[in-house]
Scaffold this motif. Structure first.
Motif, PDB file in Angstrom:
ATOM      1  N   SER A 130       0.512  -0.840   0.468  1.00 44.97           N
ATOM      2  CA  SER A 130       0.059   0.203   0.106  1.00 44.97           C
ATOM      3  C   SER A 130       0.480   1.204   0.191  1.00 44.97           C
ATOM      4  CB  SER A 130      -1.208  -0.070   1.554  1.00 44.97           C
ATOM      5  OG  SER A 130      -2.200  -0.976   1.216  1.00 44.97           O
ATOM      6  N   ALA A 131       2.328   0.966   0.028  1.00 50.78           N
ATOM      7  CA  ALA A 131       3.454   2.372   0.126  1.00 50.78           C
ATOM      8  C   ALA A 131       3.359   2.942  -1.557  1.00 50.78           C
ATOM      9  CB  ALA A 131       4.486   1.854   0.942  1.00 50.78           C
ATOM     10  N   ASP A 132       3.354   2.305  -1.957  1.00 51.14           N
ATOM     11  CA  ASP A 132       3.648   3.033  -3.757  1.00 51.14           C
ATOM     12  C   ASP A 132       3.771   4.804  -4.224  1.00 51.14           C
ATOM     13  OD1 ASP A 132       4.769   0.544  -3.922  1.00 51.14           O
ATOM     14  OD2 ASP A 132       3.232   0.024  -5.451  1.00 51.14           O
ATOM     15  N   ASN A 133       2.559   4.763  -4.072  1.00 54.01           N
ATOM     16  CA  ASN A 133       2.477   6.063  -4.120  1.00 54.01           C
ATOM     17  C   ASN A 133       3.074   6.883  -2.959  1.00 54.01           C
ATOM     18  OD1 ASN A 133      -1.814   5.373  -3.959  1.00 54.01           O
ATOM     19  ND2 ASN A 133      -0.140   6.228  -6.033  1.00 54.01           N
ATOM     20  N   VAL A 134       3.536   6.696  -2.370  1.00 56.43           N
ATOM     21  CA  VAL A 134       4.305   7.653  -0.532  1.00 56.43           C
ATOM     22  C   VAL A 134       5.904   7.657  -1.019  1.00 56.43           C
ATOM     23  CG1 VAL A 134       5.319   7.937   1.386  1.00 56.43           C
ATOM     24  CG2 VAL A 134       2.892   6.920   1.066  1.00 56.43           C
ATOM     25  N   LEU A 135       6.678   6.478  -2.179  1.00 55.06           N
ATOM     26  CA  LEU A 135       7.121   6.309  -2.449  1.00 55.06           C
ATOM     27  C   LEU A 135       7.903   7.341  -3.874  1.00 55.06           C
ATOM     28  CD1 LEU A 135       7.565   3.374  -0.850  1.00 55.06           C
ATOM     29  CD2 LEU A 135       9.109   3.233  -2.282  1.00 55.06           C
ATOM     30  N   ASN A 136       6.480   7.153  -4.896  1.00 56.07           N
ATOM     31  CA  ASN A 136       6.977   7.739  -5.965  1.00 56.07           C
ATOM     32  C   ASN A 136       5.992   9.216  -5.816  1.00 56.07           C
ATOM     33  OD1 ASN A 136       7.698   5.697  -7.645  1.00 56.07           O
ATOM     34  ND2 ASN A 136       5.495   4.645  -7.502  1.00 56.07           N
ATOM     35  N   LEU A 137       5.597   9.902  -5.011  1.00 57.18           N
ATOM     36  CA  LEU A 137       5.378  10.870  -4.611  1.00 57.18           C
ATOM     37  C   LEU A 137       6.647  11.398  -3.840  1.00 57.18           C
ATOM     38  CD1 LEU A 137       3.504  13.924  -4.968  1.00 57.18           C
ATOM     39  CD2 LEU A 137       2.739  12.604  -2.173  1.00 57.18           C
ATOM     40  N   THR A 138       7.143  11.042  -2.945  1.00 57.46           N
ATOM     41  CA  THR A 138       8.796  11.507  -2.165  1.00 57.46           C
ATOM     42  C   THR A 138       9.796  11.762  -3.144  1.00 57.46           C
ATOM     43  OG1 THR A 138       8.422  10.447  -0.377  1.00 57.46           O
ATOM     44  CG2 THR A 138      10.107  10.850  -0.863  1.00 57.46           C
ATOM     45  N   ALA A 139       9.774  10.562  -4.013  1.00 57.64           N
ATOM     46  CA  ALA A 139      10.901  10.987  -5.220  1.00 57.64           C
ATOM     47  C   ALA A 139      10.827  12.035  -6.017  1.00 57.64           C
ATOM     48  CB  ALA A 139      10.827   8.749  -6.193  1.00 57.64           C
ATOM     49  N   LEU A 140       9.222  12.624  -6.659  1.00 57.81           N
ATOM     50  CA  LEU A 140       9.150  13.308  -7.505  1.00 57.81           C
ATOM     51  C   LEU A 140       9.228  14.619  -6.855  1.00 57.81           C
ATOM     52  CD1 LEU A 140       7.266  14.345  -9.979  1.00 57.81           C
ATOM     53  CD2 LEU A 140       5.431  14.494  -8.623  1.00 57.81           C
ATOM     54  N   VAL A 141       8.824  14.749  -5.265  1.00 58.54           N
ATOM     55  CA  VAL A 141       9.130  15.353  -4.453  1.00 58.54           C
ATOM     56  C   VAL A 141      10.769  15.889  -4.354  1.00 58.54           C
ATOM     57  CG1 VAL A 141       9.185  16.860  -1.776  1.00 58.54           C
ATOM     58  CG2 VAL A 141       6.749  15.540  -3.213  1.00 58.54           C
ATOM     59  N   GLU A 142      11.315  15.291  -4.401  1.00 58.19           N
ATOM     60  CA  GLU A 142      12.608  14.731  -4.271  1.00 58.19           C
ATOM     61  C   GLU A 142      13.348  16.198  -5.758  1.00 58.19           C
ATOM     62  OE1 GLU A 142      13.881  11.678  -2.705  1.00 58.19           O
ATOM     63  OE2 GLU A 142      13.344  11.916  -0.356  1.00 58.19           O
ATOM     64  N   SER A 143      12.702  15.228  -6.636  1.00 56.75           N
ATOM     65  CA  SER A 143      13.121  15.967  -7.778  1.00 56.75           C
ATOM     66  C   SER A 143      13.218  17.489  -8.234  1.00 56.75           C
ATOM     67  CB  SER A 143      12.628  15.193  -8.970  1.00 56.75           C
ATOM     68  OG  SER A 143      11.034  15.395  -9.626  1.00 56.75           O
ATOM     69  N   GLY A 144      12.605  18.284  -7.749  1.00 53.44           N
ATOM     70  CA  GLY A 144      12.218  19.320  -6.880  1.00 53.44           C
ATOM     71  C   GLY A 144      11.435  19.864  -8.683  1.00 53.44           C
ATOM     72  N   ARG A 145      10.476  19.119  -9.114  1.00 52.48           N
ATOM     73  CA  ARG A 145       9.924  19.582 -10.305  1.00 52.48           C
ATOM     74  C   ARG A 145       8.217  19.929 -10.202  1.00 52.48           C
ATOM     75  NH1 ARG A 145      10.155  14.014 -14.045  1.00 52.48           N
ATOM     76  NH2 ARG A 145       9.813  13.043 -12.486  1.00 52.48           N
ATOM     77  N   ILE A 146       7.770  19.632  -8.686  1.00 52.39           N
ATOM     78  CA  ILE A 146       6.585  20.079  -8.671  1.00 52.39           C
ATOM     79  C   ILE A 146       6.383  21.391  -8.293  1.00 52.39           C
ATOM     80  CG2 ILE A 146       4.715  19.676  -6.996  1.00 52.39           C
ATOM     81  CD1 ILE A 146       5.464  16.706  -6.361  1.00 52.39           C
ATOM     82  N   LYS A 147       5.251  21.946  -8.708  1.00 53.03           N
ATOM     83  CA  LYS A 147       5.770  23.911  -8.505  1.00 53.03           C
ATOM     84  C   LYS A 147       4.459  24.167  -7.516  1.00 53.03           C
ATOM     85  CE  LYS A 147       4.874  24.829 -12.833  1.00 53.03           C
ATOM     86  NZ  LYS A 147       4.630  23.512 -13.676  1.00 53.03           N
TER      87      LYS A 147
END
Length: 318
Positions: A277-294
């Motif tokens: 059940s943790a996939d969304n959190v792993l992928n969201l964390t990686a996206l945040v760390e990429s700096g691409r979210i505005k």
């Protein structure tokens, strides 16, 4: 309606990292290593024999303990029902006392992290959609309890020893995730825009092939209805944060919704596999760390799980 926010996303994985070649050779997969690699999988994580699902939960919560302090509720979600009890099976069998089947991990978590003012809620029977389900329940409770300020959401699962680490053609990892749902918009938080769930209990005992066959029709319906709840169009979705399943699946869905595949994020799939059940959190964390979210970006999180359940959540970066 008052806005609610989600922050402090953390996760933990089992200690043993194994390549699919090794797991296939050890008999931990139903499919061949080549089939799993063709689906995008490379590595997955398993717990050591003495590590419990509760240990994973604590590892995910510990880094955000200060943020969770004073929580009004804890929603502790498990996919496998056996992970909803930390009591001793040996004690149960020798004593025949069912109290050993009711040693609840959410109660342990409340005590161990001194969350004395929090009510404890265990959530199960939503399979891999459990984390998104906990977010929805947390939002609903905050909406009906005007004095509450925050809810700690946790999901934790590990497969039992000697289990096959494959389900519905996906390589599985033991893992946990945690976050906080709150009234306060903090730095790095996401506003909870909409949540939706579909369940078809008639498919609860579907075969792997039947599960895969039902995926696209129900996921399409789920996404369309979730967007409708949020009063959004697919073109307004900035990111899709998916579960770690066969990477072809969202190529098809992105085409159906005319979403650019560059917006689809499942970057942790090769390294971590499907973390229940943790996939969304792993992928969201990686996206945040990429700096691409505005600020203002809107994110669609999707999950499918046995039961059969499909859940989606839309978040807005603040």
């Amino acid at each position: 309606m008052e806005s609610l926010y989600i922050d402090s996303f953390k996760y933990a994985l089992g200690e043993r990292k194994s390549h699919v070649n090794d797991s296939a050779a050890a008999g931990r997969l139903f499919s061949s290593a080549e089939d799993m690699k063709a689906a995008g999988f490379r590595w997955h994580y398993m717990c050591e024999p003495g590590t419990s699902a509760y240990d994973l939960a604590c590892a995910a919560v510990r880094p955000i303990a200060d943020r969770a302090a004073g929580a009004d509720a804890i929603v502790y979600a498990t996919c496998l029902p056996l992970n909803a009890n930390v009591g001793s099976e040996e004690e149960w069998r020798s004593s025949r006392d069912v109290k050993h089947l009711m040693d609840f991990p959410v109660s342990r978590l409340q005590a161990d992290f001194k969350l004395d003012g929090a009510i404890a809620i265990g959530l199960n029977q939503q399979a891999c959609t459990s984390m998104l389900g906990s977010l929805r329940i947390a939002g609903a409770m905050l909406a009906t309890e005007p004095s509450w300020q925050r809810v700690l959401c946790v999901t934790a699962d590990r497969f039992p020893e000697n289990a096959v680490y494959e389900q519905a053609y996906n390589v599985i990892s033991d893992g946990a995730a945690a976050c906080v749902v709150t009234r306060e918009p903090t730095e790095g938080a996401f506003r909870l825009v909409a949540s939706h769930q579909i369940t078809n209990g008639g498919l609860g005992m579907a075969s792997d092939d039947e599960t895969v066959g039902s995926y696209f029709s129900y996921m399409h319906r789920l996404i369309a209805q979730t967007l409708q709840r949020a009063e959004m169009k697919a073109a307004e979705v900035d990111w899709v944060v998916t579960q770690n399943t066969n990477d072809v699946a969202w190529t098809v869905l992105a085409h159906l919704f005319k979403i650019d595949t560059e917006k689809v994020v499942s970057v942790t799939l090769p390294d971590a596999g499907h973390v229940i059940s943790a996939d969304n959190v792993l992928n969201l964390t990686a996206l945040v760390e990429s700096g691409r979210i505005k600020s203002g970006d809107r994110l669609l999180l999707t999950m499918a799980g046995f039961g059969l359940n499909w859940q989606a959540t839309i978040l807005e970066a603040v």
